[in-house]
Every structure is written in structure tokens, then in C-alpha cells.
Motif scaffolding. Structure first.
Motif, PDB file in Angstrom:
ATOM      1  N   ALA A   9       1.193  -1.002   0.491  1.00 59.27           N
ATOM      2  CA  ALA A   9      -0.036   0.001  -0.171  1.00 59.27           C
ATOM      3  C   ALA A   9       0.855   1.192  -0.224  1.00 59.27           C
ATOM      4  O   ALA A   9       0.383   2.231  -0.058  1.00 59.27           O
ATOM      5  N   THR A  10       2.362   1.318   0.176  1.00 54.21           N
ATOM      6  CA  THR A  10       3.073   2.291   0.229  1.00 54.21           C
ATOM      7  C   THR A  10       3.537   2.847  -0.539  1.00 54.21           C
ATOM      8  O   THR A  10       3.518   4.038  -0.709  1.00 54.21           O
ATOM      9  N   GLY A  11       3.202   1.993  -2.342  1.00 52.20           N
ATOM     10  CA  GLY A  11       3.609   2.013  -3.298  1.00 52.20           C
ATOM     11  C   GLY A  11       2.920   3.190  -3.942  1.00 52.20           C
ATOM     12  O   GLY A  11       2.101   2.757  -3.690  1.00 52.20           O
ATOM     13  N   TYR A  32       2.088  -2.826   5.078  1.00 48.99           N
ATOM     14  CA  TYR A  32       3.713  -2.046   4.736  1.00 48.99           C
ATOM     15  C   TYR A  32       4.375  -3.000   5.305  1.00 48.99           C
ATOM     16  O   TYR A  32       3.541  -4.028   5.957  1.00 48.99           O
ATOM     17  N   ARG A  33       5.747  -3.015   4.202  1.00 53.49           N
ATOM     18  CA  ARG A  33       6.685  -3.794   5.152  1.00 53.49           C
ATOM     19  C   ARG A  33       7.938  -2.277   5.394  1.00 53.49           C
ATOM     20  O   ARG A  33       8.326  -2.333   6.522  1.00 53.49           O
ATOM     21  N   SER A  34       8.041  -2.059   5.229  1.00 57.59           N
ATOM     22  CA  SER A  34       8.906  -1.017   5.555  1.00 57.59           C
ATOM     23  C   SER A  34       8.752   0.396   6.319  1.00 57.59           C
ATOM     24  O   SER A  34       7.628   0.882   5.122  1.00 57.59           O
ATOM     25  N   GLU A  35       9.080   0.720   7.482  1.00 51.99           N
ATOM     26  CA  GLU A  35       8.248   1.475   8.519  1.00 51.99           C
ATOM     27  C   GLU A  35       8.938   2.726   7.789  1.00 51.99           C
ATOM     28  O   GLU A  35       7.643   3.892   8.078  1.00 51.99           O
ATOM     29  N   ASN A  36      10.142   2.795   7.286  1.00 55.63           N
ATOM     30  CA  ASN A  36      10.464   4.412   6.604  1.00 55.63           C
ATOM     31  C   ASN A  36       9.045   4.949   5.800  1.00 55.63           C
ATOM     32  O   ASN A  36       9.343   6.099   5.291  1.00 55.63           O
ATOM     33  N   LYS A  37       8.567   3.844   4.787  1.00 57.50           N
ATOM     34  CA  LYS A  37       7.809   4.621   4.266  1.00 57.50           C
ATOM     35  C   LYS A  37       5.966   4.555   4.743  1.00 57.50           C
ATOM     36  O   LYS A  37       5.190   4.993   3.636  1.00 57.50           O
ATOM     37  N   LEU A  38       5.863   4.314   5.717  1.00 60.40           N
ATOM     38  CA  LEU A  38       4.261   4.694   6.828  1.00 60.40           C
ATOM     39  C   LEU A  38       4.106   6.094   5.536  1.00 60.40           C
ATOM     40  O   LEU A  38       2.533   5.869   5.818  1.00 60.40           O
ATOM     41  N   ASN A  82      -3.751  -8.503  -4.442  1.00 61.28           N
ATOM     42  CA  ASN A  82      -2.166  -8.250  -4.520  1.00 61.28           C
ATOM     43  C   ASN A  82      -1.817  -7.815  -4.986  1.00 61.28           C
ATOM     44  O   ASN A  82      -1.018  -8.368  -6.287  1.00 61.28           O
ATOM     45  N   ASN A  83      -1.076  -6.653  -4.231  1.00 64.74           N
ATOM     46  CA  ASN A  83      -0.061  -5.978  -4.666  1.00 64.74           C
ATOM     47  C   ASN A  83       1.143  -6.040  -4.633  1.00 64.74           C
ATOM     48  O   ASN A  83       2.080  -5.690  -5.303  1.00 64.74           O
ATOM     49  N   ALA A  84       1.366  -6.065  -3.706  1.00 61.78           N
ATOM     50  CA  ALA A  84       2.412  -5.855  -3.369  1.00 61.78           C
ATOM     51  C   ALA A  84       4.041  -6.560  -4.573  1.00 61.78           C
ATOM     52  O   ALA A  84       3.990  -7.781  -5.053  1.00 61.78           O
ATOM     53  N   ASN A 147      13.371 -13.534 -13.511  1.00 59.66           N
ATOM     54  CA  ASN A 147      13.195 -13.276 -12.439  1.00 59.66           C
ATOM     55  C   ASN A 147      11.787 -13.096 -12.406  1.00 59.66           C
ATOM     56  O   ASN A 147      10.748 -13.637 -12.433  1.00 59.66           O
ATOM     57  N   TYR A 148      11.744 -11.713 -12.789  1.00 57.72           N
ATOM     58  CA  TYR A 148      10.605 -11.162 -12.563  1.00 57.72           C
ATOM     59  C   TYR A 148       9.163 -11.498 -13.530  1.00 57.72           C
ATOM     60  O   TYR A 148       8.251 -11.996 -13.288  1.00 57.72           O
ATOM     61  N   SER A 149       9.315 -11.757 -14.974  1.00 59.38           N
ATOM     62  CA  SER A 149       8.876 -12.392 -15.856  1.00 59.38           C
ATOM     63  C   SER A 149       8.387 -13.922 -14.943  1.00 59.38           C
ATOM     64  O   SER A 149       6.783 -14.429 -15.871  1.00 59.38           O
ATOM     65  N   GLU A 182       4.037   4.513 -14.230  1.00 59.77           N
ATOM     66  CA  GLU A 182       4.477   5.997 -13.351  1.00 59.77           C
ATOM     67  C   GLU A 182       4.723   5.394 -11.935  1.00 59.77           C
ATOM     68  O   GLU A 182       3.753   5.607 -11.390  1.00 59.77           O
ATOM     69  N   SER A 183       5.612   5.090 -11.353  1.00 61.12           N
ATOM     70  CA  SER A 183       6.565   4.804  -9.754  1.00 61.12           C
ATOM     71  C   SER A 183       7.743   4.718  -9.803  1.00 61.12           C
ATOM     72  O   SER A 183       8.448   4.447 -10.064  1.00 61.12           O
ATOM     73  N   ASP A 184       7.800   4.020  -8.116  1.00 64.06           N
ATOM     74  CA  ASP A 184       9.231   3.555  -7.460  1.00 64.06           C
ATOM     75  C   ASP A 184      10.107   2.587  -8.301  1.00 64.06           C
ATOM     76  O   ASP A 184      11.064   2.958  -8.800  1.00 64.06           O
TER      77      ASP A 184
END
Ligand SMILES: NC(=O)c1ccc[n+]([C@@H]2O[C@H](COP(=O)([O-])OP(=O)(O)OC[C@H]3O[C@@H](n4cnc5c(N)ncnc54)[C@H](OP(=O)(O)O)[C@@H]3O)[C@@H](O)[C@H]2O)c1
Length: 236
Positions: A9-11, A32-38, A82-84, A147-149, A182-184
Motif C-alpha cells: 500500500a505504500t507504493g 506495508y513492509r518498510s516503516e520509513n514508508k508508512l 495482491n499488489n506487493a 525472474n520478474y516475468s 509511473e512509480s518507484d
């Protein structure tokens, strides 16, 4: 109140999906996973119908905790998104075993874990929508992304099989395959070249993806089962 659990959700895309469901009055379980993106989710901070749940979804026990907490809050999960996901792009000869494993576990195992854990409650409620965010890379492939595909192709095949297991139980399972958004995740790509190659002449926005997710999560999509919906500006 209907509720939706959204991973990643933070992305950019996750956030746009959260906003879209919020507008429709859903309770939100934002994972979310990383606290710094909360802080990306600050706009939902004082909302009693939103909870934030931390978990590394490569890990089944952490998925279990996330799902238990969402069920405790809302009593049921009507929609699971399931977006992560992640990339670790490299040409195959340079790709380490860890690069392959990490991406497959993050993008594919997490979809298996979360779907399995949420499905029980959906079956009990005789209602559910599962939307798995795949990618056009999982349909046509992309150099540097073996890997990704592979992970995203796996997500699409998983979607089709699970859909065939549960379609009669009033549960819709579908995948959504975005193109270049457009995203990280795409911030380091050479955008000019990509844009030139796209029929629509521009990258997609997170909202373009969120609109399609909201549709798949709604009852307007109730006769759509086991499909991959492509949102790619005509890329493939
Ligand atoms: N952007 C595109 O062009 C594009 C195209 C096709 C498909 N997609 C897919 O769309 C989805 C969203 O991507 P995005 O563009 O919004 O990318 P993003 O901004 O990088 O967001 C990815 C999200 O997934 C989370 N995540 C990654 N690994 C995780 C793990 N092990 N456990 C829990 N959360 C984890 C990240 O959290 P942390 O930052 O804390 O790790 C982040 O919130 C992904 O599945 C991606 O593959 C994107």
C-alpha cells in the motif's frame, strides 16, 4: 461495510488503489513492509475504518498475522488486492540465485500465501474478489527480467487455476497486468525510449491501474473469472 486488504500500500499503485476503494466507502487494511514508508499513508491516519498492518509477505507466518489482524478488525475481507511486488533486473548470466529467489518469493509466493489465508473467510461469507497484480512482462517477457516475468506469469497461471476452484462459490479471481506505470519501480528506466514505443505516447498512471482494480473488485465485474486484464496503453 465492505473491506479490502491491499498489500504494497505504500507504493504508488497501492496508494492509488487504497484511495479508490476509500472513495467507495470500503474499510481498508493497508499492508506495508518498510516503516520509513508508512508516512506515504498519512492521509488515512486518523480514520477509524483504516488499519495499517506491517508484514514481510515473503514469510507465511507474517502473512498469517496480517490476515488475522484484518479479520479481527473487519470480521471479513471482501476484496483482496495482491499488489506487493519487486524487481531485481539483470541479464540472466549476471542474475544471482538470490536475485531469482527473492523476486519469485516476493511476487509469487506472497500471492499464494495471502490468497490461501484469505480464502477461508471468503468461502465462509460466500463472497469474495481476489485481484492479483501481474505485469505485461509476465505475458510477453522482457530482457533483464527472467525472474520478474517468471513470477508474474506464475501469478497469471495461479489466478486461472484458483478461479476454476472457486468460481462457483461466488468468488472472482482475476489478474491485472499493467504496462509501464509511473512509480518507484520504473523511476530508473529510460522513459523517453519507452514513451516512443507506446501507441498511447505516455506512461500510465497509478490511477489508471486503480480504476481497473476497483472495477474488478466491484459487482459490475461479477461475470469475469480467471482473466488477466491488461492496462498498458496498447504496449503489447
Ligand atoms: N510500475 C509499473 O510499471 C508496474 C508495471 C507492471 C506491474 N507492476 C506491479 O504493480 C505492483 C505495485 O508496484 P509499484 O509500481 O507501485 O511499485 P513500488 O512503488 O515499488 O511498490 C511496491 C510495494 O510492494 C511492497 N513490497 C515489496 N516487497 C514486499 C514484501 N516482501 N512484503 C511486503 N511488501 C512488499 C513495497 O514495500 P517496501 O517498499 O517497503 O518494500 C511497496 O509498498 C507490483 O506488483 C508491480 O510488480 C508495476
Amino acid at each position: 461495510m465492505k473491506s479490502v486488504l491491499i498489500s504494497g500500500a505504500t507504493g504508488k499503485i497501492g496508494l492509488a488503489i487504497a484511495r479508490a476503494f476509500k472513495k467507495e466507502g470500503y474499510g481498508l487494511a493497508l499492508v506495508y513492509r518498510s516503516e520509513n514508508k508508512l508516512s506515504n499513508l498519512d492521509e488515512f491516519k486518523n480514520d477509524e475504518n483504516v488499519i495499517f498492518l506491517r508484514g514481510d509477505l515473503k514469510n507465511f507466518e507474517e502473512c498469517q498475522k496480517v490476515v488475522d489482524a484484518a479479520l479481527e478488525k473487519f470480521g471479513k475481507i471482501d476484496v483482496l488486492v495482491n499488489n506487493a511486488g519487486m524487481t531485481k533486473d539483470k541479464l540472466l548470466l549476471r542474475m544471482k540465485v538470490e536475485d531469482f529467489k527473492d523476486v519469485i518469493e516476493t511476487n509469487l509466493y506472497s500471492v499464494f500465501y495471502m490468497s490461501k489465508l484469505v480464502l477461508k473467510s471468503m468461502l465462509k461469507n460466500k463472497y469474495g474478489k481476489i485481484i492479483n497484480i501481474a505485469s505485461i512482462s509476465g505475458i510477453v517477457g522482457n530482457p533483464g527480467q527472467c525472474n520478474y516475468s517468471a513470477s508474474k506469469a506464475g501469478v497469471i497461471a495461479f489466478t486461472k487455476s484458483l478461479s476454476k476452484e472457486v468460481a462457483r462459490k461466488n468468488i472472482n479471481v482475476n489478474a491485472l497486468a499493467p504496462g509501464f506505470i509511473e512509480s518507484d519501480m520504473t523511476k530508473n528506466l529510460s522513459k523517453d525510449e519507452i514513451v516512443k514505443s507506446l501507441p498511447v505516447g505516455k506512461l500510465g498512471s497509478a490511477e489508471d491501474v486503480a480504476n481497473a482494480v476497483l472495477f474488478l473488485g466491484s459487482d459490475k465485474a461479477s461475470y469475469i473469472h480467471g482473466k488477466e486484464i491488461i492496462v498498458d496503453g496498447g504496449a503489447i
